[in-house]
Design a protein around this motif. Structure first.
Motif: not given
Length: 545
Positions: A298-317
């Protein structure tokens, strides 16, 4: 004199017998996970969108979520006019309406009315309307809305005329299994499930894409996503990896051998790639990868899962990463980068409750924790070395550098002095004599500009006598819980207490002042319990005694 049983002198080799903790010097990625416990309706994130007002929209298998940065607002068929909970695609049109693709048609959200309307427009000549699972939604230069639907085909909706048309056939096959499509330089590109990649200049006649050698490199692949990069290049995510296509030369190269579900540029050079085996960050300029995965522990700042379904960049970067089992992961734009050191892997022995910091003369940093004791951190080498000793204890409540030595206070364990050259430790404990510690509970240590050492305890304030190696108990604060000590720029000493306000000692004038809360007096302290660390602003404030 100090009683003999309260003093212990032991040689302790700091570098011998204790494991070093090595910290990687490379930058880390710290994600904030947002899941069901945070208000997300379901943990599978299929689609992400930021609207023109700044709201984030998160499409899951069980509801659509609007996120304002603090709380989620969930839209489901049970509580809104949204008729289907399985969200597959999201798009905001030129009017600010949000098109919501589901596994059974399209709904249009009007932000003014805060209502959804099912797109029920039929193709007059066919008597057909969109009824099945939507795979993608976007618009062309004329602001027409294009929608690909599994098992039905590719549709174009004219908002002005409120009419729906269906795209023509692609070769001898129809377009019933379009997985993804996009517009590039006036051309329409479509990908068909396990078939091929096609392009059209007129949106009617389609050609198979071939590379510079005439090969159909996408034949038989599932194309899930595509983004445009610099130098007229396309980056295509497929079931067999990430492929770069130079549209000018038609040269093609494979960049990654993983099942790619989504890709998004964070910058012109950094491409974030969501796969079934975690998140890849590819630098186009250096041709290097970073691979981020979910750790076994358990690592609180790591990715929560390996199966990545969507990636998005917001206007703030900021980057938003949707997963199948682990909800949403948010990586904010790093205006100022801070490395985080917290218990994880080999770092677990450093403890979770860091209380004290003290800079050493050699460029290292000493820090004390309330659960695992004292540590020395070398920023250059990235090493953290624990300092263990039976007399030192694990609950550190005070650190103060004194020449070549370090004063270390503990809760219930008394006071310690470590000679940093010889690594010897001397222990001071509570005694009955007036020149001993009044308590073993040390909460603060302060070295003044006059080279004096002051110690705050739960039972009063003490000053260390260097010539006799003992302590003077300050009668003005006898039996008072001294929480913190600070010397200001005028040489005055300030003491914050747990329930007796603030004391100020003017050393040059040998004069004491006591500041407390006075009912009805707005210029007095607001409260007598001063448990936060005091700051130098108190020396210039006009609180009344």
């Amino acid at each position: 004199m100090i009683k003999k049983h309260s003093i212990l002198l032991i040689l302790l080799l700091l570098s011998f017998g204790f494991p070093e903790i090595i910290i990687s010097s490379s930058a880390s990625y710290y994600f904030r996970t947002l899941g069901i416990n945070d208000g997300l309706s379901q943990s599978t994130v299929n689609a992400i969108l930021q609207d023109r007002k700044g709201f984030m929209w998160i499409g899951t298998k069980d509801g659509l979520n609007q996120y304002d940065g603090q709380v989620f607002r969930t839209f489901q068929k049970e509580n809104s006019s949204l008729g289907n909970n399985f969200i597959t695609a999201l798009y905001e049109d030129c009017d600010g309406d949000i098109w919501v693709g589901t596994d059974a048609g399209v709904y249009i959200y009007n932000p003014v009315q805060e209502a959804f309307q099912l797109l029920e427009t039929e193709i007059t000549s066919l008597g057909e309307k969109i009824m099945r699972s939507v795979t993608w939604i976007t618009s062309d230069l004329q602001n027409n809305i294009w929608i690909s639907v599994d098992g039905q085909g590719l549709f174009c909706y004219d908002k002005q005329k409120k009419s729906l048309i269906k795209s023509v056939s692609c070769g001898e096959s129809n377009l019933a299994n379009v997985t993804h499509f996009w517009f590039n330089a006036g051309e329409l590109w479509i990908a068909r499930y396990e078939d091929n990649l096609y392009f059209s200049k007129d949106n009617s006649s389609f050609n198979v894409f071939r590379d510079a050698n005439g090969k159909e490199i996408f034949k038989g692949l599932v194309i899930n996503t595509c983004v445009e990069g610099l130098h007229n290049c396309l980056y295509v995510g497929t079931s067999k990896g990430l492929i770069e296509v130079n549209l000018t030369s038609r040269k093609v190269r494979k960049l990654l051998d993983e099942y790619v579900r989504d890709i998004c540029f964070r910058s012109d050079s950094d491409l974030w790639i969501g796969t079934e085996q975690g998140l890849y960050i590819y630098n186009i300029e250096t041709d290097e990868y970073e691979h981020l995965t979910t750790p076994d522990i358990d690592e609180r700042y790591a990715l929560s899962d390996n199966a990545i379904y969507s990636v998005y960049k917001d206007r703030e970067g900021g980057m938003w990463v949707g997963s199948y089992f682990g909800g949403l992961n948010y990586y904010p734009y790093q205006y100022t980068y801070f490395e985080k050191y917290y218990p994880r892997g080999d770092l677990r022995q450093m403890g979770r409750r860091v209380r004290e910091f003290c800079a050493g003369n050699d460029g290292t940093l000493w820090f004390g924790t309330e659960d695992k004791g004292l540590f020395n951190f070398n920023p250059k080498s990235g090493k953290i070395i624990p300092f263990h000793h039976v007399e030192l204890g694990h609950n550190i409540h005070g650190l103060c550098l004194d020449g070549n030595g370090l004063w270390v206070g503990t809760f219930s364990g008394g006071l310690n002095y470590i000679d940093l050259r010889t690594k010897t430790l001397k222990h001071y404990g509570k005694g009955d004599a007036v020149n001993t510690l009044s308590s073993d509970n040390i909460f603060s240590i302060c070295k003044t500009s006059t080279n004096d050492i002051w110690i705050g305890t739960t039972s009063g304030l003490l000053r260390y006598n260097r010539s006799t190696d003992d302590f003077l108990r300050v009668k003005e604060l006898e039996s008072i819980f001294v929480y913190d000590i600070l010397e200001d720029s005028y040489g005055k000493l300030w003491m914050a207490t747990y329930s007796d306000g603030v004391f100020c000692y003017d050393l040059p004038q040998n004069r004491w002042k006591h500041y407390t809360w006075i009912p009805g007096d707005s210029t007095s302290l607001p409260y007598n319990k001063v448990i936060m660390r005091i700051s130098s602003w108190l020396s210039d404030s006009k609180i009344k005694n």
